[in-house]
Design an enzyme around this catalytic site. Structure first.
Site, PDB file in Angstrom:
ATOM      1  N   MET A  26       0.824  -1.061   0.044  1.00 40.13           N
ATOM      2  CA  MET A  26      -0.058  -0.098   0.044  1.00 40.13           C
ATOM      3  C   MET A  26       0.762   1.222  -0.095  1.00 40.13           C
ATOM      4  O   MET A  26       0.287   2.346   0.372  1.00 40.13           O
ATOM      5  CB  MET A  26      -0.904   0.047   1.205  1.00 40.13           C
ATOM      6  CG  MET A  26      -1.838  -1.005   1.213  1.00 40.13           C
ATOM      7  SD  MET A  26      -3.537  -0.884   2.026  1.00 40.13           S
ATOM      8  CE  MET A  26      -2.807  -0.627   3.512  1.00 40.13           C
ATOM      9  N   GLY A  27       2.033   1.113  -0.482  1.00 39.45           N
ATOM     10  CA  GLY A  27       3.018   2.376  -0.276  1.00 39.45           C
ATOM     11  C   GLY A  27       3.525   2.792   0.818  1.00 39.45           C
ATOM     12  O   GLY A  27       3.586   1.736   1.894  1.00 39.45           O
ATOM     13  N   ASN A  28       4.077   3.785   0.931  1.00 38.69           N
ATOM     14  CA  ASN A  28       4.740   4.465   2.278  1.00 38.69           C
ATOM     15  C   ASN A  28       5.837   3.324   2.508  1.00 38.69           C
ATOM     16  O   ASN A  28       5.956   2.740   3.616  1.00 38.69           O
ATOM     17  CB  ASN A  28       3.829   4.422   3.374  1.00 38.69           C
ATOM     18  CG  ASN A  28       4.415   5.291   4.456  1.00 38.69           C
ATOM     19  OD1 ASN A  28       4.288   5.009   5.724  1.00 38.69           O
ATOM     20  ND2 ASN A  28       5.097   6.410   3.950  1.00 38.69           N
ATOM     21  N   HIS A  33       9.655  -3.374   3.296  1.00 36.54           N
ATOM     22  CA  HIS A  33       9.125  -3.553   1.892  1.00 36.54           C
ATOM     23  C   HIS A  33      10.265  -3.991   1.020  1.00 36.54           C
ATOM     24  O   HIS A  33      10.009  -4.984   0.126  1.00 36.54           O
ATOM     25  CB  HIS A  33       8.176  -2.560   1.413  1.00 36.54           C
ATOM     26  CG  HIS A  33       7.302  -2.224   1.862  1.00 36.54           C
ATOM     27  ND1 HIS A  33       7.147  -1.121   2.913  1.00 36.54           N
ATOM     28  CD2 HIS A  33       5.849  -2.580   2.219  1.00 36.54           C
ATOM     29  CE1 HIS A  33       5.828  -1.138   3.471  1.00 36.54           C
ATOM     30  NE2 HIS A  33       5.012  -1.903   2.801  1.00 36.54           N
ATOM     31  N   LYS A 146       4.871 -10.381   9.212  1.00 34.37           N
ATOM     32  CA  LYS A 146       4.747  -9.266  10.286  1.00 34.37           C
ATOM     33  C   LYS A 146       3.119  -9.549  10.349  1.00 34.37           C
ATOM     34  O   LYS A 146       2.380  -9.385  11.400  1.00 34.37           O
ATOM     35  CB  LYS A 146       5.111  -8.000  10.040  1.00 34.37           C
ATOM     36  CG  LYS A 146       4.443  -6.779  10.904  1.00 34.37           C
ATOM     37  CD  LYS A 146       4.981  -5.603  10.820  1.00 34.37           C
ATOM     38  CE  LYS A 146       4.233  -4.716  11.496  1.00 34.37           C
ATOM     39  NZ  LYS A 146       2.826  -4.473  10.776  1.00 34.37           N
ATOM     40  N   LEU A 181       9.310  -3.154  11.777  1.00 30.15           N
ATOM     41  CA  LEU A 181       9.206  -2.101  10.747  1.00 30.15           C
ATOM     42  C   LEU A 181       7.713  -2.111  10.317  1.00 30.15           C
ATOM     43  O   LEU A 181       7.101  -3.227   9.820  1.00 30.15           O
ATOM     44  CB  LEU A 181      10.114  -2.127   9.532  1.00 30.15           C
ATOM     45  CG  LEU A 181      11.618  -2.132  10.066  1.00 30.15           C
ATOM     46  CD1 LEU A 181      12.686  -1.817   8.847  1.00 30.15           C
ATOM     47  CD2 LEU A 181      12.030  -0.983  11.097  1.00 30.15           C
ATOM     48  N   SER A 183       4.857   0.622   8.213  1.00 33.15           N
ATOM     49  CA  SER A 183       4.443   2.106   7.544  1.00 33.15           C
ATOM     50  C   SER A 183       3.707   3.105   8.664  1.00 33.15           C
ATOM     51  O   SER A 183       3.939   4.224   8.699  1.00 33.15           O
ATOM     52  CB  SER A 183       3.302   2.088   6.616  1.00 33.15           C
ATOM     53  OG  SER A 183       3.822   1.128   5.429  1.00 33.15           O
TER      54      SER A 183
HETATM   55  O1  PAF Z   1      -0.155  -5.522   3.708  1.00 34.90           O
HETATM   56  C1  PAF Z   1      -0.427  -4.786   2.833  1.00 34.90           C
HETATM   57  O2  PAF Z   1       0.178  -3.943   2.836  1.00 34.90           O
HETATM   58  C2  PAF Z   1      -1.817  -4.679   2.380  1.00 34.90           C
HETATM   59  O3  PAF Z   1      -2.944  -5.412   3.197  1.00 34.90           O
HETATM   60  C3  PAF Z   1      -1.964  -5.470   1.075  1.00 34.90           C
HETATM   61  C4  PAF Z   1      -1.491  -7.143   1.097  1.00 34.90           C
HETATM   62  C5  PAF Z   1      -1.477  -4.978  -0.031  1.00 34.90           C
HETATM   63  C6  PAF Z   1      -3.388  -5.591   0.205  1.00 34.90           C
HETATM   64  O4  PAF Z   1      -3.700  -4.540   0.181  1.00 34.90           O
END
Ligand code: PAF
Length: 282
Positions: A26-28, A33, A146, A181, A183
């Site tokens: 979901m970015g950030n 990530h 996580k 870690l 977001s």
């Molecule tokens: O873990 C996440 O960031 C979200 O739940 C995902 C898997 C990208 C689905 O929106």
């Protein structure tokens, strides 16, 4: 790195590739990530990340609108990590019409723990992940441990719909003090950031206590209550601190304390809800 917003752009970017390795986000983005991208890279012939803040998995009072959107920085990090394709659909690309057709995961798993405190959360997650999978058509996907329960739901989704996708669970990346870690850590004040590690500390204490008994714990509830009280006394609002079986996230039976377990927790510090878990090794 090629950036695709529409499905057509994505299909063009993936043309000729047979084994996309995919990391949905979901970015950030943070180092956790990027570790998922690093893990995915050798597993496919093209590495794909997605950034999409999925409205369907937020409850009305949750932080969808304020969820941090850090597009430029995310793109820089993905480029530096060697990601080949970024799929970043706009809401109208992924949900051109209201998403009335949804994926309902097994309530026996999805209504526990996170699902109990965030009703519908795993319906939103399963629906968007199913849709992202149909767009990207990965052969392998990497999810962080996580979000332990999320990883289990995704494994079930893939198994039960016979999707030809290998699901890899990657270890949680932690700061030097042990904080997982996330977001949401960026939204903690300096004081809260120092305190935040306590969630990890209580999970550590729960896990140590179970391990030290070599699986001969008499009362898991007592350990859970002590952990809850430890956080409450420091001003936290815990949703749950629980010792569960790794296979199905249910409480282990009294005569089955040696099956693989995980300590899971979710608690609010100020306005920020943090989650974490530790697999217990005997
Ligand atoms: O873990 C996440 O960031 C979200 O739940 C995902 C898997 C990208 C689905 O929106």
């Amino acid at each position: 790195m090629r950036i695709a917003h529409t499905l057509t752009e994505l299909r063009n970017a993936l043309d000729g590739h047979r084994r996309p390795a995919f990391v949905p986000t979901m970015g950030n983005l943070h180092a956790g990530h990027i570790a998922l991208i690093e893990r995915a890279k050798p597993l496919g012939d093209v590495t794909v990340a997605s950034i999409f803040v999925n409205r369907l998995q937020f409850l009305p009072h949750e932080d969808f609108d304020s969820y941090p959107r850090t597009w430029e920085r995310d793109c820089e990090q993905l480029r530096a990590a060697g990601c080949d394709v970024l799929f970043a659909p706009r809401e109208t690309d992924l949900y051109p019409e209201p998403q009335t057709f949804k994926v309902h995961p097994d309530p026996a798993l999805a209504n526990l723990l996170e699902g109990q405190f965030r009703p519908g959360f795993f319906i939103g997650v399963s629906t968007v992940v199913m849709k992202l999978f149909s767009c990207v058509q990965p052969r392998v996907t990497v999810f962080g441990k996580k979000d332990y329960q999320q990883l289990m739901v995704i494994r079930q989704l893939v198994n039960q719909f016979a999707m030809p996708i290998e699901v890899i669970g990657a270890e949680t990346l932690r700061a030097d003090d042990g904080l997982a870690l996330s977001s949401r850590n960026g939204a903690l004040s300096a004081e809260e950031r120092l305190e935040a590690v306590q969630l990890y500390q209580v999970l550590r204490a729960m896990s140590d206590e179970v391990r030290e008994t070599g699986g001969r714990v008499r009362d898991l509830g007592e350990i859970e209550n002590r952990a809850t009280q430890a956080l409450v006394s420091r001003g936290w609002q815990p949703d749950y601190l629980a010792l569960r079986r790794r296979s199905d996230l249910l409480p282990p039976a009294a005569d089955d304390m040696t099956s693989p377990m995980v300590a899971v927790g979710a608690a609010r510090l100020g306005n920020i809800r943090l989650i974490d878990n530790l697999e217990i090794e005997f």
